[in-house]
Write a protein that holds these residues in place. Structure first.
Motif, PDB file in Angstrom:
ATOM      1  N   LYS A 145      -8.972  -6.056  -7.540  1.00 15.61           N
ATOM      2  CA  LYS A 145      -9.021  -5.627  -6.138  1.00 15.61           C
ATOM      3  C   LYS A 145      -8.432  -4.222  -6.000  1.00 15.61           C
ATOM      4  O   LYS A 145      -8.866  -3.434  -5.169  1.00 15.61           O
ATOM      5  CB  LYS A 145      -8.232  -6.599  -5.246  1.00 15.61           C
ATOM      6  CG  LYS A 145      -8.653  -8.058  -5.378  1.00 15.61           C
ATOM      7  CD  LYS A 145      -9.460  -8.540  -4.219  1.00 15.61           C
ATOM      8  CE  LYS A 145     -10.126  -9.863  -4.529  1.00 15.61           C
ATOM      9  NZ  LYS A 145     -10.334 -10.745  -3.429  1.00 15.61           N
ATOM     10  N   TRP A 146      -7.429  -3.918  -6.832  1.00  9.61           N
ATOM     11  CA  TRP A 146      -6.821  -2.598  -6.784  1.00  9.61           C
ATOM     12  C   TRP A 146      -7.849  -1.520  -7.117  1.00  9.61           C
ATOM     13  O   TRP A 146      -7.915  -0.475  -6.464  1.00  9.61           O
ATOM     14  CB  TRP A 146      -5.639  -2.539  -7.756  1.00  9.61           C
ATOM     15  CG  TRP A 146      -5.010  -1.191  -7.891  1.00  9.61           C
ATOM     16  CD1 TRP A 146      -4.150  -0.604  -7.034  1.00  9.61           C
ATOM     17  CD2 TRP A 146      -5.223  -0.262  -8.957  1.00  9.61           C
ATOM     18  NE1 TRP A 146      -3.793   0.643  -7.485  1.00  9.61           N
ATOM     19  CE2 TRP A 146      -4.440   0.877  -8.669  1.00  9.61           C
ATOM     20  CE3 TRP A 146      -5.984  -0.266 -10.125  1.00  9.61           C
ATOM     21  CZ2 TRP A 146      -4.392   1.988  -9.512  1.00  9.61           C
ATOM     22  CZ3 TRP A 146      -5.945   0.840 -10.966  1.00  9.61           C
ATOM     23  CH2 TRP A 146      -5.155   1.959 -10.650  1.00  9.61           C
ATOM     24  N   SER A 204      -1.593   4.604   3.825  1.00  6.10           N
ATOM     25  CA  SER A 204      -2.780   3.843   3.413  1.00  6.10           C
ATOM     26  C   SER A 204      -3.311   2.956   4.522  1.00  6.10           C
ATOM     27  O   SER A 204      -4.406   2.410   4.376  1.00  6.10           O
ATOM     28  CB  SER A 204      -2.457   3.003   2.183  1.00  6.10           C
ATOM     29  OG  SER A 204      -1.341   2.167   2.431  1.00  6.10           O
ATOM     30  N   PHE A 247      -3.701  -2.361  -0.232  1.00  4.40           N
ATOM     31  CA  PHE A 247      -4.301  -1.068   0.109  1.00  4.40           C
ATOM     32  C   PHE A 247      -4.205  -0.173  -1.120  1.00  4.40           C
ATOM     33  O   PHE A 247      -3.752  -0.599  -2.180  1.00  4.40           O
ATOM     34  CB  PHE A 247      -3.539  -0.433   1.273  1.00  4.40           C
ATOM     35  CG  PHE A 247      -3.701  -1.161   2.572  1.00  4.40           C
ATOM     36  CD1 PHE A 247      -2.952  -2.291   2.861  1.00  4.40           C
ATOM     37  CD2 PHE A 247      -4.593  -0.707   3.537  1.00  4.40           C
ATOM     38  CE1 PHE A 247      -3.097  -2.967   4.056  1.00  4.40           C
ATOM     39  CE2 PHE A 247      -4.741  -1.369   4.744  1.00  4.40           C
ATOM     40  CZ  PHE A 247      -3.989  -2.503   5.004  1.00  4.40           C
ATOM     41  N   LYS A 248      -4.557   1.065  -0.932  1.00  2.00           N
ATOM     42  CA  LYS A 248      -4.435   2.030  -2.045  1.00  2.00           C
ATOM     43  C   LYS A 248      -2.966   2.167  -2.401  1.00  2.00           C
ATOM     44  O   LYS A 248      -2.130   2.381  -1.539  1.00  2.00           O
ATOM     45  CB  LYS A 248      -4.938   3.409  -1.590  1.00  2.00           C
ATOM     46  CG  LYS A 248      -6.362   3.665  -1.859  1.00  2.00           C
ATOM     47  CD  LYS A 248      -6.739   5.143  -1.719  1.00  2.00           C
ATOM     48  CE  LYS A 248      -8.245   5.245  -1.906  1.00  2.00           C
ATOM     49  NZ  LYS A 248      -8.966   6.038  -1.000  1.00  2.00           N
ATOM     50  N   HIS A 294      -9.140   1.154   3.444  1.00  2.00           N
ATOM     51  CA  HIS A 294      -9.803  -0.054   2.957  1.00  2.00           C
ATOM     52  C   HIS A 294      -8.746  -0.990   2.377  1.00  2.00           C
ATOM     53  O   HIS A 294      -7.767  -0.538   1.787  1.00  2.00           O
ATOM     54  CB  HIS A 294     -10.831   0.318   1.875  1.00  2.00           C
ATOM     55  CG  HIS A 294     -11.517  -0.873   1.279  1.00  2.00           C
ATOM     56  ND1 HIS A 294     -12.629  -1.458   1.842  1.00  2.00           N
ATOM     57  CD2 HIS A 294     -11.223  -1.605   0.172  1.00  2.00           C
ATOM     58  CE1 HIS A 294     -12.999  -2.495   1.109  1.00  2.00           C
ATOM     59  NE2 HIS A 294     -12.181  -2.607   0.089  1.00  2.00           N
ATOM     60  N   PHE A 295      -8.962  -2.294   2.567  1.00  2.00           N
ATOM     61  CA  PHE A 295      -8.000  -3.232   2.000  1.00  2.00           C
ATOM     62  C   PHE A 295      -8.732  -4.414   1.386  1.00  2.00           C
ATOM     63  O   PHE A 295      -9.883  -4.694   1.721  1.00  2.00           O
ATOM     64  CB  PHE A 295      -7.012  -3.720   3.074  1.00  2.00           C
ATOM     65  CG  PHE A 295      -7.655  -4.476   4.212  1.00  2.00           C
ATOM     66  CD1 PHE A 295      -8.082  -3.803   5.348  1.00  2.00           C
ATOM     67  CD2 PHE A 295      -7.835  -5.858   4.148  1.00  2.00           C
ATOM     68  CE1 PHE A 295      -8.674  -4.491   6.391  1.00  2.00           C
ATOM     69  CE2 PHE A 295      -8.422  -6.546   5.194  1.00  2.00           C
ATOM     70  CZ  PHE A 295      -8.850  -5.861   6.315  1.00  2.00           C
ATOM     71  N   GLU A 296      -8.035  -5.065   0.498  1.00  2.00           N
ATOM     72  CA  GLU A 296      -8.551  -6.288  -0.127  1.00  2.00           C
ATOM     73  C   GLU A 296      -7.502  -7.382   0.052  1.00  2.00           C
ATOM     74  O   GLU A 296      -6.310  -7.095   0.116  1.00  2.00           O
ATOM     75  CB  GLU A 296      -8.795  -6.074  -1.628  1.00  2.00           C
ATOM     76  CG  GLU A 296      -9.873  -5.058  -1.949  1.00  2.00           C
ATOM     77  CD  GLU A 296     -11.270  -5.621  -1.721  1.00  2.00           C
ATOM     78  OE1 GLU A 296     -11.454  -6.855  -1.838  1.00  2.00           O
ATOM     79  OE2 GLU A 296     -12.169  -4.823  -1.426  1.00  2.00           O
ATOM     80  N   CYS A 350     -10.001  -0.824  -4.208  1.00  2.00           N
ATOM     81  CA  CYS A 350      -9.312  -0.036  -3.174  1.00  2.00           C
ATOM     82  C   CYS A 350      -9.260   1.437  -3.552  1.00  2.00           C
ATOM     83  O   CYS A 350      -9.372   2.314  -2.694  1.00  2.00           O
ATOM     84  CB  CYS A 350      -7.881  -0.550  -2.981  1.00  2.00           C
ATOM     85  SG  CYS A 350      -7.799  -2.132  -2.156  1.00  2.00           S
ATOM     86  N   GLN A 351      -9.078   1.701  -4.846  1.00  2.00           N
ATOM     87  CA  GLN A 351      -8.916   3.091  -5.277  1.00  2.00           C
ATOM     88  C   GLN A 351     -10.178   3.909  -5.044  1.00  2.00           C
ATOM     89  O   GLN A 351     -10.108   5.100  -4.728  1.00  2.00           O
ATOM     90  CB  GLN A 351      -8.528   3.155  -6.756  1.00  2.00           C
ATOM     91  CG  GLN A 351      -7.171   2.535  -7.100  1.00  2.00           C
ATOM     92  CD  GLN A 351      -6.029   3.147  -6.327  1.00  2.00           C
ATOM     93  OE1 GLN A 351      -5.510   2.548  -5.382  1.00  2.00           O
ATOM     94  NE2 GLN A 351      -5.626   4.336  -6.689  1.00  2.00           N
ATOM     95  N   GLY A 390       0.837  -1.200   0.000  1.00  2.00           N
ATOM     96  CA  GLY A 390       0.000   0.000   0.000  1.00  2.00           C
ATOM     97  C   GLY A 390       0.864   1.238   0.000  1.00  2.00           C
ATOM     98  O   GLY A 390       2.007   1.207   0.459  1.00  2.00           O
TER      99      GLY A 390
END
Lengths: 162, 163
Positions: B144-145, B16, B123-124, B155-157, B148-149, B12
């Protein structure tokens, strides 16, 4: 398993005492409990008592760079794995060691590997060569200082003043 | 039920929420944090300098059966890292260490880690690029990115590897 499952599931316990590391990785600090650093600073060229740990790390880092270059047949850059200070310190003695193996060193771009077969044992000679270079520099500095400090009338070469 | 030690990538951008994420989940008793410089983060955790790890002041055996967090791994974990560090990560299973590596972008994760990672927490961050090593996972990572954006901060994936 996601992260929470990983954290909540106990990890298999390992008996680390049964693990035997190779000698090159059994690097331990010296008797004083430090690794040659004073106040967190690295030893400079004037102090030739470099700790074995520091020399080993520099040698291993240099060895890695050379091996990568040999394997990939590229021109390696020392600064990829060594700090600028380490590069400066390692260059003169390494140049002397590598000359024995017909390895030419370009002053501009770093190291050009001409022949293979450099082993860590030979690179460890860097410690001794570095010590020699440092000694020579120290002696030369001393001579220069002695000449500067002595006023002209104290110089043995001049005639005595009555 | 017991499990093997894992290699987890935390990726991240700055701010982030990576450190906060780890501090919430990892216990202070069983975690060692490897840092480049002494910081105010990780209060109450056992911390070691990265230099001490490399010079042998902290040995691999001292890290056994613990969570080892390589904070700011972007700076010192690369494809050109020392053999000592490479062996620590490769043999982390034999030492019983969960290795948590914190990177600032998917694009700086070294090549060899793509063959060994178990989980990735995203993360971002900057847009991931496809490489030969992450090709099997890049579609899922990009998916997933994107989430997050557009999601709120911190926020996380999560992505799991097939290994």
């Amino acid at each position: 398993m996601n992260i929470d499952e990983i954290i909540n599931t106990p990890r298999r316990v390992v008996n680390v005492d049964e693990i035997q590391l190779p000698e090159s990785m059994e690097i331990t600090p010296n008797e004083n409990g430090d690794n040659g650093k004073e106040n967190g600073e690295k030893t400079d060229g004037e102090n030739v008592q470099m700790s074995l740990v520091e020399v080993a790390n520099m040698a291993i880092a240099a060895y890695n760079v050379i091996q990568t270059a040999i394997y990939k047949r590229i021109e390696p850059r020392f600064d990829a794995s060594l700090t600028p200070d380490e590069c400066k310190a390692i260059e003169p003695p390494l140049r002397a060691v590598l000359a024995q193996y017909n390895v030419q060193m370009s002053p501009i771009t770093g190291l050009i590997v001409v022949v293979a077969g450099i082993n860590v044992g030979k690179i460890m000679q860097i410690k001794m060569l570095r010590a020699e270079f440092a000694k020579k520099e120290k002696e030369e500095k001393k001579k220069e200082e002695e000449k500067k400090e002595k006023p002209f009338f104290m110089n043995d070469e001049t005639t005595k003043i009555n | 039920m017991q499990r093997d030690a894992k290699i987890i990538l935390i990726v991240g951008g700055r701010g982030s929420g990576k450190t906060f994420f780890l501090e919430q989940r990892l216990s202070k008793d069983n975690t060692i944090v490897v840092e480049l410089i002494k910081t105010t983060r990780w209060a109450g955790y056992e911390k070691v300098f990265f230099d001490d790890l490399l010079t042998g002041k902290v040995t691999m055996k001292q890290l056994g059966n613990k969570n080892v967090v390589f904070e700011d791994a972007t700076s010192y974990i690369s494809s050109n890292m020392s053999n000592y560090l490479r062996r620590l990560i490769t043999n982390s299973k034999q030492f019983g260490c969960d290795v948590w590596l914190v990177f600032h972008s998917v694009n700086v994760v070294p090549v060899f880690l793509w063959y060994m990672w178990n989980n990735l927490v995203l993360f971002k961050c900057a847009k991931p690029r496809e490489t030969a090593q992450n090709a099997d996972y890049i579609d899922e990572i990009l998916q997933k990115w994107k989430k997050c954006q557009i999601a709120p901060p911190y926020h996380f994936e999560q992505i799991e590897s097939q290994l």
